[in-house]
Design an enzyme around this catalytic site. Structure first.
Site, PDB file in Angstrom:
ATOM      1  CG  LEU A 198      52.086  24.402  38.262  1.00  0.00           C
ATOM      2  CD1 LEU A 198      52.207  25.884  38.575  1.00  0.00           C
ATOM      3  CD2 LEU A 198      53.465  23.756  38.200  1.00  0.00           C
ATOM      4  CE1 TYR A 199      46.405  20.349  45.484  1.00  0.00           C
ATOM      5  CE2 TYR A 199      45.129  18.785  44.190  1.00  0.00           C
ATOM      6  CZ  TYR A 199      45.506  19.300  45.410  1.00  0.00           C
ATOM      7  OH  TYR A 199      44.989  18.760  46.561  1.00  0.00           O
TER       8      TYR A 199
END
EC number: 1.1.1.51
Length: 366
Positions: free
Chosen positions: A153-154
């Site tokens: 997700l980063y």
């Protein structure tokens, strides 16, 4: 292409995530250079009182807090983020929304508030992972396309937010650019080497992953800060930085384990010399991550993204930053390591004394 000789003073500066690793170091450097600085974070600043430092405690997802933070500011350095290094189709919606609310919506809040407040310059903190899609990258540059394969997700949120920030360049008079660091290290680091130490202390490092010839690059925190400030100074009409992204790193690609080995040895431990296939480990960690989100078992020992960085070359050229910004690393890796090795040995000793409690998986990256 703009004129690299055009530069400007930063004026009054806001640093988001000013209580964190990068943010606090950036605030300190700006104060040392005589700037008037405001630190904005969810938690109070750990820095000592300074006549030119003010602090705002607030939430980047709260419009009123953000408006208060940007009032009267000329330059924004946006370093605050949540680091969620896992992802993929199996993540829960709650897990996904936590990252997007801070890393994407929070960034949009900050950009729009800055535009309305008359802020002139906005420097965003992205990541080199925004172009990493599971391929070898050797001296990659800023012409590489954004990845469309998101295993964490980063990276996913950083791609979305960087596109937005650069797309807003020049809107309502605010110029924007983006900095893409590699792995950030130095005094105050609670992520890169803490994870190494956790695995060493837990006895998980039985073998090394990938070939010794595989390299990545890193960003010593003071080299990174130097790049931040140069980028902001070049955010001027007709200058080189508006609307641009830059890789900022130490300019010395290294094998991750050989980079970490002197630190581990200084802590009185050893790394093994036996190496195993990175692709096999990556597949295993991908399966483990799926089981984690599907059935709630413990998190993988190593995130799949981290495994990729061990068996695939992933290092980037700083030629564009040199040309446009006049960037040169202030410290070699050897010089930086000598400066911060005492910090890392103290961190290791503290973790031993505390029983090596894991770092929070989604700690704010600041």
């Amino acid at each position: 292409m703009g004129d690299p000789t055009l530069r400007t003073d930063l004026g009054r500066v806001l640093v988001t995530g000013g209580s964190g690793f990068v943010g606090a170091n950036l605030v300190t450097t700006l104060l040392e250079r005589g700037h008037e600085v405001r630190s904005f974070d969810r938690v109070p600043s750990p820095l000592p009182a300074h006549p030119k430092l003010t602090t705002v405690v607030g939430d980047i997802t709260n419009g009123e807090d953000v408006a208060t933070a940007v009032a009267g500011i000329d330059t924004i350095f946006h370093t605050a983020a949540i680091i969620d290094l896992m992802g993929g189709a199996t993540v829960t919606e709650e897990y996904r929304q936590r990252s997007f609310s801070v890393n994407v919506e929070g960034t949009k809040n900050l950009v729009h508030a800055g535009q309305q407040a008359g802020v002139q310059r906005f420097v965003y903190t992205a990541s080199n992972s925004v172009v990493m899609g599971g391929q070898d990258i050797v001296n990659g540059d800023e012409t590489l396309p954004y990845t469309t394969r998101f295993n964490d997700l980063y990276t996913e949120t950083k791609v979305v937010a960087e596109k937005f920030v650069l797309g807003q360049n020049g809107e309502q008079g605010m110029l924007t650019c983006s900095i893409r660091p590699s792995g950030i290290w130095g005094r105050g680091d609670q992520t890169m080497f803490r994870k190494v130490f956790e695995n060493v202390l837990a006895g998980h490092v039985k073998v090394l992953v990938g070939s010794k010839n595989i390299k990545l690059d890193n960003s010593y925190v003071h080299n990174l800060i130097h790049g931040f400030i140069l980028a902001a100074e070049h955010l001027v009409p007709g200058g080189t930085a508006p609307g641009q992204a830059y890789f900022i790193n130490d300019g010395e690609p290294l094998n991750m384990f050989e980079f970490a080995r002197p630190v581990v040895v200084a802590c009185g431990r050893k790394l093994p010399n036996i190496r195993v296939s990175g692709r096999l480990v990556h597949k295993a960690m991908m399966g483990w991550q799926w089981l984690h989100f599907k059935y709630g078992i413990r998190e993988p020992l190593v995130e799949p993204l981290a495994v990729e960085r061990l068996y695939l070359n992933n290092y980037f050229s700083i030629a564009k930053a040199r040309r446009d910004l006049g960037y040169e690393p202030l410290f070699t890796t050897e010089q930086a390591m000598a400066e911060c090795l005492p910090y890392y040995t103290d961190l290791f000793d503290t973790m031993v004394a505390q029983g090596a409690q894991p770092a929070v998986a989604a700690a704010p990256k600041s």
